[in-house]
Scaffold this motif. Sequence first.
Motif, PDB file in Angstrom:
ATOM      1  N   ASN A  84     -46.957   9.764   1.322  1.00 25.58           N
ATOM      2  CA  ASN A  84     -45.932   9.583   1.934  1.00 25.58           C
ATOM      3  C   ASN A  84     -44.582   9.914   0.475  1.00 25.58           C
ATOM      4  N   LEU A  85     -43.788   9.929   1.231  1.00 25.00           N
ATOM      5  CA  LEU A  85     -42.864  10.422   0.198  1.00 25.00           C
ATOM      6  C   LEU A  85     -42.249   8.818  -0.299  1.00 25.00           C
ATOM      7  N   GLU A  86     -42.145   8.060   0.633  1.00 21.94           N
ATOM      8  CA  GLU A  86     -41.610   6.931  -0.315  1.00 21.94           C
ATOM      9  C   GLU A  86     -42.216   7.110  -1.397  1.00 21.94           C
ATOM     10  N   ASP A  87     -43.991   6.983  -1.720  1.00 22.18           N
ATOM     11  CA  ASP A  87     -44.210   6.584  -2.921  1.00 22.18           C
ATOM     12  C   ASP A  87     -44.107   7.517  -3.352  1.00 22.18           C
ATOM     13  N   ASP A  88     -44.153   8.705  -3.350  1.00 22.07           N
ATOM     14  CA  ASP A  88     -43.982   9.858  -4.211  1.00 22.07           C
ATOM     15  C   ASP A  88     -42.620   9.749  -4.719  1.00 22.07           C
ATOM     16  N   LEU A  89     -41.945   9.877  -4.889  1.00 19.37           N
ATOM     17  CA  LEU A  89     -40.152   9.152  -5.151  1.00 19.37           C
ATOM     18  C   LEU A  89     -40.295   8.032  -5.842  1.00 19.37           C
ATOM     19  N   ARG A 185     -35.671   0.483  -2.992  1.00 17.19           N
ATOM     20  CA  ARG A 185     -34.730  -0.108  -2.231  1.00 17.19           C
ATOM     21  C   ARG A 185     -33.849   1.253  -2.848  1.00 17.19           C
ATOM     22  N   ALA A 186     -33.382   2.040  -3.639  1.00 15.21           N
ATOM     23  CA  ALA A 186     -32.882   3.054  -4.303  1.00 15.21           C
ATOM     24  C   ALA A 186     -33.200   4.552  -2.787  1.00 15.21           C
ATOM     25  N   VAL A 187     -35.054   3.758  -3.522  1.00 14.51           N
ATOM     26  CA  VAL A 187     -35.555   5.306  -2.519  1.00 14.51           C
ATOM     27  C   VAL A 187     -35.760   5.517  -0.909  1.00 14.51           C
ATOM     28  N   GLY A 188     -35.429   4.021  -0.647  1.00 17.13           N
ATOM     29  CA  GLY A 188     -35.170   3.289   0.449  1.00 17.13           C
ATOM     30  C   GLY A 188     -33.513   3.858   1.425  1.00 17.13           C
ATOM     31  N   TYR A 189     -32.749   3.765   0.366  1.00 22.82           N
ATOM     32  CA  TYR A 189     -31.618   3.805   0.974  1.00 22.82           C
ATOM     33  C   TYR A 189     -31.267   5.487   1.133  1.00 22.82           C
ATOM     34  N   VAL A 190     -31.933   6.538   0.093  1.00 22.16           N
ATOM     35  CA  VAL A 190     -32.109   8.074   0.789  1.00 22.16           C
ATOM     36  C   VAL A 190     -32.720   8.567   1.401  1.00 22.16           C
ATOM     37  N   LYS A 192     -33.631   6.813   4.445  1.00 24.03           N
ATOM     38  CA  LYS A 192     -33.310   5.677   5.418  1.00 24.03           C
ATOM     39  C   LYS A 192     -31.958   5.984   6.257  1.00 24.03           C
ATOM     40  N   GLY A 193     -31.306   5.951   4.830  1.00 25.84           N
ATOM     41  CA  GLY A 193     -29.537   5.852   4.937  1.00 25.84           C
ATOM     42  C   GLY A 193     -29.482   4.720   5.208  1.00 25.84           C
ATOM     43  N   VAL A 202     -26.911  -2.941  10.497  1.00 24.77           N
ATOM     44  CA  VAL A 202     -27.820  -2.188   9.847  1.00 24.77           C
ATOM     45  C   VAL A 202     -29.296  -3.419  10.658  1.00 24.77           C
ATOM     46  N   ASN A 203     -28.367  -4.815  10.985  1.00 29.39           N
ATOM     47  CA  ASN A 203     -29.982  -5.885  11.678  1.00 29.39           C
ATOM     48  C   ASN A 203     -30.308  -5.874  12.711  1.00 29.39           C
ATOM     49  N   ALA A 204     -29.885  -4.932  13.713  1.00 36.89           N
ATOM     50  CA  ALA A 204     -29.312  -4.934  14.754  1.00 36.89           C
ATOM     51  C   ALA A 204     -30.216  -4.720  15.739  1.00 36.89           C
TER      52      ALA A 204
END
Length: 220
Positions: A84-89, A185-190, A192-193, A202-204
């Motif tokens: 899983n890329l998120e877990d990797d990063l 959270r930082a990895v998520g921004y990278v 998912k944008g 973003v919550n729509a």
Amino acid sequence: MGEDADQARKSIGARRNPDSADAILDAAEAVLVEAGYSGFSIEAVARRARAGKPTIYRWWPSKAALLFDVYQRLKRVDNPDTGNLEDDLVGFLKNLFSHWHETSSGSVFRSLIAEAQSDATVAAVLVEYTKGRHAHTAQMIERAKARGEVAADVDSTLVADLVASFAWTHLLTNRLDEDEATLRRAVGYVLKGIAADDAGSVNAAAVRRRRRRVIGRTTK
């Protein structure tokens, strides 16, 4: 020492004698531990290793080149492969921050980055090192592409640059104690944008889902 160390050494001259090179690197590491970055010099390393300065300069054309090899030798940061890329990063950043914080490598690398701002030789070595390091990090992105997690047209090296920028900022500002939630959270921004969707928030999507649930209940 890894692919990135080989890349960083492209400009280094004659082939080294492995035993002599190891002795010089041992001496360089010892001088760095004892005298710190400010007290580190080729002369001190030569005395410690009982080697001639010409030999050291033949294999390492500058103090910076030698220090980058010492840094790489100290570095023990693996790229996780969790599937899983998120877990990797996140795992990579946790490992990197811990290594920088718990060993002398963080202060060495911070000093090299600082010196690169005024020394063209150090800057050139840093550029070569960075190319190799980012190519190594980009392997995680390429694995994610193969799994279908990442679009095929994504520039893996550019994503690695974004991750490295976050890491370097924290190194240079001495914020290596970030918790996992912040890293995630930082990895998520990278990944998912941060742009809002067509509805302007973003919550729509979540709002729309709640509305559908409400409408569903009222029509029953």
